[in-house]
Design a protein around this motif. Sequence first.
Motif, mmCIF file in Angstrom:
data_model
loop_
_atom_site.group_PDB
_atom_site.id
_atom_site.type_symbol
_atom_site.label_atom_id
_atom_site.label_comp_id
_atom_site.label_asym_id
_atom_site.label_seq_id
_atom_site.Cartn_x
_atom_site.Cartn_y
_atom_site.Cartn_z
ATOM 1 N N PRO A 113 0.835 -1.211 0.000
ATOM 2 C CA PRO A 113 0.000 0.000 0.000
ATOM 3 C C PRO A 113 0.869 1.260 0.000
ATOM 4 N N ASP A 114 0.369 2.293 -0.666
ATOM 5 C CA ASP A 114 1.080 3.571 -0.717
ATOM 6 C C ASP A 114 1.061 4.242 0.647
ATOM 7 N N GLU A 115 2.150 4.911 0.942
ATOM 8 C CA GLU A 115 2.240 5.677 2.193
ATOM 9 C C GLU A 115 1.377 6.934 2.106
ATOM 10 N N GLN A 116 1.301 7.505 0.922
ATOM 11 C CA GLN A 116 0.524 8.727 0.715
ATOM 12 C C GLN A 116 -0.920 8.358 0.361
ATOM 13 N N PRO A 117 -1.869 9.126 0.878
ATOM 14 C CA PRO A 117 -3.251 8.857 0.487
ATOM 15 C C PRO A 117 -3.421 9.096 -1.009
ATOM 16 N N CYS A 118 -4.144 8.231 -1.645
ATOM 17 C CA CYS A 118 -4.418 8.413 -3.062
ATOM 18 C C CYS A 118 -5.825 7.913 -3.354
ATOM 19 N N ARG A 119 -6.326 8.303 -4.478
ATOM 20 C CA ARG A 119 -7.684 7.938 -4.870
ATOM 21 C C ARG A 119 -7.637 7.423 -6.302
ATOM 22 N N ILE A 120 -8.361 6.359 -6.519
ATOM 23 C CA ILE A 120 -8.408 5.802 -7.868
ATOM 24 C C ILE A 120 -9.851 5.476 -8.212
ATOM 25 N N GLY A 146 -1.929 -2.888 -7.798
ATOM 26 C CA GLY A 146 -0.693 -2.161 -8.067
ATOM 27 C C GLY A 146 -0.686 -0.850 -7.306
ATOM 28 N N GLU A 147 -0.056 0.118 -7.901
ATOM 29 C CA GLU A 147 0.095 1.435 -7.286
ATOM 30 C C GLU A 147 -1.262 2.029 -6.934
ATOM 31 N N CYS A 148 -1.354 2.542 -5.749
ATOM 32 C CA CYS A 148 -2.553 3.225 -5.265
ATOM 33 C C CYS A 148 -3.759 2.296 -5.164
ATOM 34 N N GLY A 149 -3.527 0.993 -5.152
ATOM 35 C CA GLY A 149 -4.620 0.043 -5.041
ATOM 36 C C GLY A 149 -5.329 -0.265 -6.345
ATOM 37 N N ALA A 150 -4.789 0.188 -7.474
ATOM 38 C CA ALA A 150 -5.403 -0.091 -8.774
ATOM 39 C C ALA A 150 -5.296 -1.584 -9.076
ATOM 40 N N PHE A 151 -6.360 -2.144 -9.598
ATOM 41 C CA PHE A 151 -6.346 -3.551 -9.948
ATOM 42 C C PHE A 151 -5.370 -3.818 -11.089
ATOM 43 N N LYS A 152 -4.720 -4.972 -11.015
ATOM 44 C CA LYS A 152 -3.941 -5.476 -12.143
ATOM 45 C C LYS A 152 -4.915 -6.351 -12.941
ATOM 46 N N TRP A 153 -5.252 -5.914 -14.135
ATOM 47 C CA TRP A 153 -6.316 -6.517 -14.929
ATOM 48 C C TRP A 153 -5.851 -7.685 -15.810
ATOM 49 N N ASP A 154 -4.625 -8.175 -15.642
ATOM 50 C CA ASP A 154 -4.082 -9.216 -16.519
ATOM 51 C C ASP A 154 -5.006 -10.432 -16.615
ATOM 52 N N ALA A 155 -5.524 -10.906 -15.489
ATOM 53 C CA ALA A 155 -6.383 -12.092 -15.497
ATOM 54 C C ALA A 155 -7.677 -11.827 -16.258
ATOM 55 N N ILE A 156 -8.283 -10.666 -16.040
ATOM 56 C CA ILE A 156 -9.548 -10.343 -16.706
ATOM 57 C C ILE A 156 -9.320 -10.158 -18.202
ATOM 58 N N THR A 157 -8.213 -9.534 -18.563
ATOM 59 C CA THR A 157 -7.882 -9.371 -19.986
ATOM 60 C C THR A 157 -7.717 -10.734 -20.642
ATOM 61 N N ALA A 158 -7.057 -11.668 -19.953
ATOM 62 C CA ALA A 158 -6.876 -13.025 -20.488
ATOM 63 C C ALA A 158 -8.215 -13.750 -20.611
ATOM 64 N N ILE A 159 -9.105 -13.534 -19.649
ATOM 65 C CA ILE A 159 -10.438 -14.148 -19.721
ATOM 66 C C ILE A 159 -11.174 -13.631 -20.949
ATOM 67 N N ARG A 160 -11.159 -12.334 -21.140
ATOM 68 C CA ARG A 160 -11.902 -11.734 -22.259
ATOM 69 C C ARG A 160 -11.319 -12.105 -23.615
ATOM 70 N N ALA A 161 -10.078 -12.584 -23.641
ATOM 71 C CA ALA A 161 -9.452 -13.022 -24.893
ATOM 72 C C ALA A 161 -9.903 -14.428 -25.295
ATOM 73 N N LEU A 162 -10.487 -15.183 -24.363
ATOM 74 C CA LEU A 162 -10.959 -16.533 -24.676
ATOM 75 C C LEU A 162 -12.250 -16.468 -25.489
ATOM 76 N N PRO A 163 -12.497 -17.482 -26.294
ATOM 77 C CA PRO A 163 -13.747 -17.493 -27.059
ATOM 78 C C PRO A 163 -14.970 -17.617 -26.141
ATOM 79 N N LEU A 164 -15.950 -16.795 -26.408
ATOM 80 C CA LEU A 164 -17.210 -16.813 -25.671
ATOM 81 C C LEU A 164 -18.040 -17.999 -26.159
ATOM 82 N N THR A 165 -18.475 -18.856 -25.229
ATOM 83 C CA THR A 165 -19.287 -20.013 -25.611
ATOM 84 C C THR A 165 -20.765 -19.819 -25.273
ATOM 85 N N GLU A 166 -21.054 -18.964 -24.281
ATOM 86 C CA GLU A 166 -22.446 -18.725 -23.906
ATOM 87 C C GLU A 166 -22.545 -17.405 -23.153
#
Length: 187
Positions: A113-120, A146-166
Motif C-alpha cells: 500500500p502507498d504511504e501517501q493517500p491516493c484515490r483511484i 498495483g500502485e494506489c490500489g489499482a487492480f492489475k487486470w491481466d487475469a480479466i484481460t486473459a479471460i476476455r481473450a478466450l472465445p465466448l461459448t455462452e
Amino acid sequence: MTAVVLLAGCGSSGDNATTAAPQPTTPTTVPDLVEPTCLAGNLLGFSGLPQTAPPVPDPMPIPDDFAPVRVVTCGDDGDASVADDHTVSWVEERRGGDMTAIIAGYRLPSEPPDEQPCRIDQPTPPIVWLVNENGLGLRAPGLPTGECGAFKWDAITAIRALPLTERIVHRIPLSPTMEARFNGEPG
C-alpha cells in the motif's frame, strides 16, 4: 484454505500389466468446489431483496493442483440503469480455452500500500469462477493490486481473450431502496 493430499503407490507383488485409470487433473480434495452460478444469494446482495438461493463459497486462492478448463464471469452489462420492470441486467458469460494466462494474472504479486493517500476510480471486476473438467468450480481470488490500489487486470484481460461459448442476461429485480440508489436518488 488449501488442502494437499499426497497419494503414493508403492509397488507390490499384486501389480500386473493392466493400466491404472489416469488420475484426474483436478483432485476431488480441493475444498468448496461447487457448480458455478451467478444467481447465488450472496452474489445478488446489490438487489436489496431477500435472497432465497443458497450462498456459494467465498473466493479462494487457486490451488496449485487445480486445473480449470472453463471460466464463468458474472457482472453488470455496463449499463446500471433500471428497466421499466424494476430490474437490472446481470450478465453471465462462459468461456473455454487455455487458462495459463488467467492463473498467472491472479498470481501476480500485489504492490505494498502507498504511504501517501491516493484515490483511484476504477470499475468493479466481475465475479470469476474457474471451472474444472467435471463442471465444478471455485470463485477466483480478488485481483492483485498495483500502485494506489489499482487492480492489475491481466487475469480479466486473459479471460476476455478466450472465445465466448455462452452469454446469459439475467434480469434481477430490485427493492425500491436499491432502485432509488441505481437511479442516483438519495436513499
